[in-house]
Design a protein around this motif. Structure first.
Motif, PDB file in Angstrom:
ATOM      1  N   GLY A 140       6.497   1.678   2.205  1.00 59.85           N
ATOM      2  CA  GLY A 140       8.072   1.807   1.945  1.00 59.85           C
ATOM      3  C   GLY A 140       8.388   0.944   0.570  1.00 59.85           C
ATOM      4  N   LYS A 141       7.633   0.793  -0.162  1.00 55.96           N
ATOM      5  CA  LYS A 141       7.763   0.000  -1.659  1.00 55.96           C
ATOM      6  C   LYS A 141       8.833   0.595  -2.251  1.00 55.96           C
ATOM      7  N   SER A 142       9.030   2.011  -2.614  1.00 55.67           N
ATOM      8  CA  SER A 142      10.160   2.427  -3.326  1.00 55.67           C
ATOM      9  C   SER A 142      11.356   2.300  -2.741  1.00 55.67           C
ATOM     10  N   LEU A 155      -0.756   6.238 -20.054  1.00 56.03           N
ATOM     11  CA  LEU A 155      -1.947   5.862 -19.429  1.00 56.03           C
ATOM     12  C   LEU A 155      -1.796   6.042 -18.130  1.00 56.03           C
ATOM     13  N   ARG A 156      -0.645   5.873 -17.462  1.00 54.37           N
ATOM     14  CA  ARG A 156      -0.584   5.975 -16.041  1.00 54.37           C
ATOM     15  C   ARG A 156      -1.059   7.293 -15.437  1.00 54.37           C
ATOM     16  N   ASP A 157      -0.581   8.196 -16.134  1.00 52.83           N
ATOM     17  CA  ASP A 157      -0.982   9.428 -15.942  1.00 52.83           C
ATOM     18  C   ASP A 157      -2.762   9.901 -15.910  1.00 52.83           C
ATOM     19  N   ALA A 217      -1.850  -6.010  -8.097  1.00 52.13           N
ATOM     20  CA  ALA A 217      -2.453  -4.891  -7.938  1.00 52.13           C
ATOM     21  C   ALA A 217      -3.694  -4.815  -8.741  1.00 52.13           C
ATOM     22  N   SER A 218      -3.861  -5.113  -9.826  1.00 55.75           N
ATOM     23  CA  SER A 218      -5.129  -5.137 -10.643  1.00 55.75           C
ATOM     24  C   SER A 218      -6.335  -5.930  -9.631  1.00 55.75           C
ATOM     25  N   PHE A 219      -6.060  -7.061  -9.301  1.00 59.32           N
ATOM     26  CA  PHE A 219      -6.586  -7.651  -8.313  1.00 59.32           C
ATOM     27  C   PHE A 219      -7.121  -7.264  -7.139  1.00 59.32           C
ATOM     28  N   ASP A 256       7.859  -2.704  -9.922  1.00 56.88           N
ATOM     29  CA  ASP A 256       7.057  -1.916  -9.006  1.00 56.88           C
ATOM     30  C   ASP A 256       5.804  -2.210  -9.301  1.00 56.88           C
ATOM     31  N   ARG A 257       5.042  -3.006  -8.589  1.00 60.42           N
ATOM     32  CA  ARG A 257       3.517  -3.600  -9.075  1.00 60.42           C
ATOM     33  C   ARG A 257       3.345  -4.135 -10.240  1.00 60.42           C
ATOM     34  N   PHE A 258       2.532  -5.102 -10.391  1.00 57.40           N
ATOM     35  CA  PHE A 258       2.147  -5.798 -11.459  1.00 57.40           C
ATOM     36  C   PHE A 258       0.671  -6.101 -11.233  1.00 57.40           C
ATOM     37  N   SER A 283       0.804  -1.138  -0.001  1.00 54.50           N
ATOM     38  CA  SER A 283       0.064  -0.018   0.003  1.00 54.50           C
ATOM     39  C   SER A 283       0.991   1.331   0.026  1.00 54.50           C
ATOM     40  N   GLU A 284       0.252   2.430  -0.130  1.00 59.49           N
ATOM     41  CA  GLU A 284       0.927   3.671  -0.077  1.00 59.49           C
ATOM     42  C   GLU A 284       1.560   3.787   1.263  1.00 59.49           C
ATOM     43  N   GLY A 285       2.685   4.070   1.440  1.00 56.45           N
ATOM     44  CA  GLY A 285       3.222   4.396   2.762  1.00 56.45           C
ATOM     45  C   GLY A 285       4.026   3.171   3.384  1.00 56.45           C
ATOM     46  N   TYR A 298      -6.773  -3.650  -6.267  1.00 55.74           N
ATOM     47  CA  TYR A 298      -7.419  -2.512  -6.152  1.00 55.74           C
ATOM     48  C   TYR A 298      -8.871  -2.484  -7.197  1.00 55.74           C
ATOM     49  N   GLN A 299      -8.612  -3.251  -8.488  1.00 51.07           N
ATOM     50  CA  GLN A 299      -9.737  -3.093  -9.100  1.00 51.07           C
ATOM     51  C   GLN A 299     -10.619  -4.356  -8.801  1.00 51.07           C
ATOM     52  N   GLY A 300     -10.168  -5.460  -8.425  1.00 49.05           N
ATOM     53  CA  GLY A 300     -11.011  -6.532  -8.190  1.00 49.05           C
ATOM     54  C   GLY A 300     -11.572  -6.516  -6.640  1.00 49.05           C
TER      55      GLY A 300
END
Ligand code: TMP
Length: 214
Positions: free
Chosen positions: A15-17, A49-51, A100-102, A95-97, A11-13, A104-106
Motif C-alpha cells: 500500500g505504498k502508493s 534508467l528505471r525502465d 531499497a538498494s540495501f 517513494d523509495r530511496f 514491499s510490493e502490495g 533489494y541489492q544488498g
C-alpha cells in the motif's frame, strides 16, 4: 532552512502508493511546500534508467549492473531534483530511496554491503532522509495481494528473495532511528491512521520551537 526529506519504503502490495498519497494530503493541509518524487526515477533520464532496470531482459541481469543502474539514476535525481528542492527549503517526499538498494541489492541479491556503503557515500555525501516510513508486510501476504498484477522483473522474483529483502529492511530499521516500521498487514485504513499520526508528529517536531509553543 533546508527542507525535510521523507522517504517511504515497503514491499510490493504493502500500500505504498496510497500511503504516499496520504502523506502528501497531510502536508497539503499543513500548508507545507513539498515535492513528490520517486526512485528509481524522478527525472527523464532517471526514469529511462528505471525502465531499463525493471525491464524483463532476455539476458541474465548482472546484480552489479542492477546496483549501478539504481545509483546512476539516484545521482541524476539528487543533483537535478532533490538537492535543489531541499536547498530552497521545500520538503521532498520520495517513494523509495537508498534503503531499497540495501534491501533489494544488498540483502536480496546478496551483494557486498560495503560496496553499497561506498556508493552511498560517493553519490549522496552526508545526505540522508530525515524520516523513513517502512511499510512491513510478510512476503506470502504480499504475494496474494499482487497475484493479479502484471509483474515487472523485480516483482517476478521468488519468495526467498522477498524474505531477504524484508530481513534487510528490518535490519536497517533496527539500525537507524529515522526509520519507523509500520505493520502493513492490517487493513489499509488502519495503516493510513498510523502513517498519519507519525507524519503529524514529525511536522510538529520540525516546526521552530517558537511556533510550537504558540
Ligand atoms: P516501485 O516504484 O513499484 O516500488 O518499484 C521500484 C522497484 O525497484 C521495486 O521492485 C524496488 C526496486 N528498487 C531496487 O531494487 N533498488 C533501489 O534502490 C530502488 C530505489 C528500487
Amino acid at each position: 532552512m533546508r527542507g525535510q526529506f521523507i522517504t517511504l519504503e515497503g514491499s510490493e502490495g504493502a500500500g505504498k502508493s496510497t500511503n504516499v498519497d496520504s502523506v502528501c494530503a497531510i502536508l497539503d493541509s499543513a500548508g507545507i511546500d513539498y515535492l513528490r518524487t520517486r526512485e528509481p526515477g524522478g527525472t527523464p533520464m532517471a526514469e529511462a534508467l528505471r525502465d531499463s532496470m525493471l525491464h524483463k531482459w532476455e539476458e541474465q541481469v548482472n546484480p552489479l549492473a542492477e546496483l549501478l543502474l539504481v545509483f546512476a539514476a539516484r545521482a541524476q535525481h539528487l543533483e537535478n531534483i532533490v538537492k535543489p528542492a531541499l536547498d530552497k527549503g521545500r520538503w521532498v517526499v520520495c517513494d523509495r530511496f537508498t534503503d531499497a538498494s540495501f534491501a533489494y541489492q544488498g540483502f536480496g541479491r546478496q551483494l557486498d554491503l560495503t560496496k553499497l556503503e561506498t556508493l552511498e557515500l560517493w553519490v549522496q555525501g552526508s545526505l540522508q532522509p530525515d524520516l523513513t516510513l517502512y511499510l512491513d508486510l510478510a512476503p506470502d501476504v504480499a504475494e496474494t495481494r499482487i497475484a493479479h498484477r502484471q509483474k515487472d522483473r523485480m516483482e517476478g522474483e521468488q519468495r526467498e528473495f522477498f524474505e531477504r529483502v524484508r530481513e534487510g529492511y528490518l535490519a536497517r530499521a533496527r539500525q537507524f532511528e529515522r526509520i519507523v516500521t509500520v505493520n502493513a498487514g492490517r487493513p489499509l485504513a488502519a495503516v493510513q491512521v498510523e502513517v498519519g499520526s507519525v507524519i503529524n508528529r514529525f511536522i510538529q517536531d520540525s516546526r521552530p520551537v517558537a511556533d510550537r509553543n504558540a
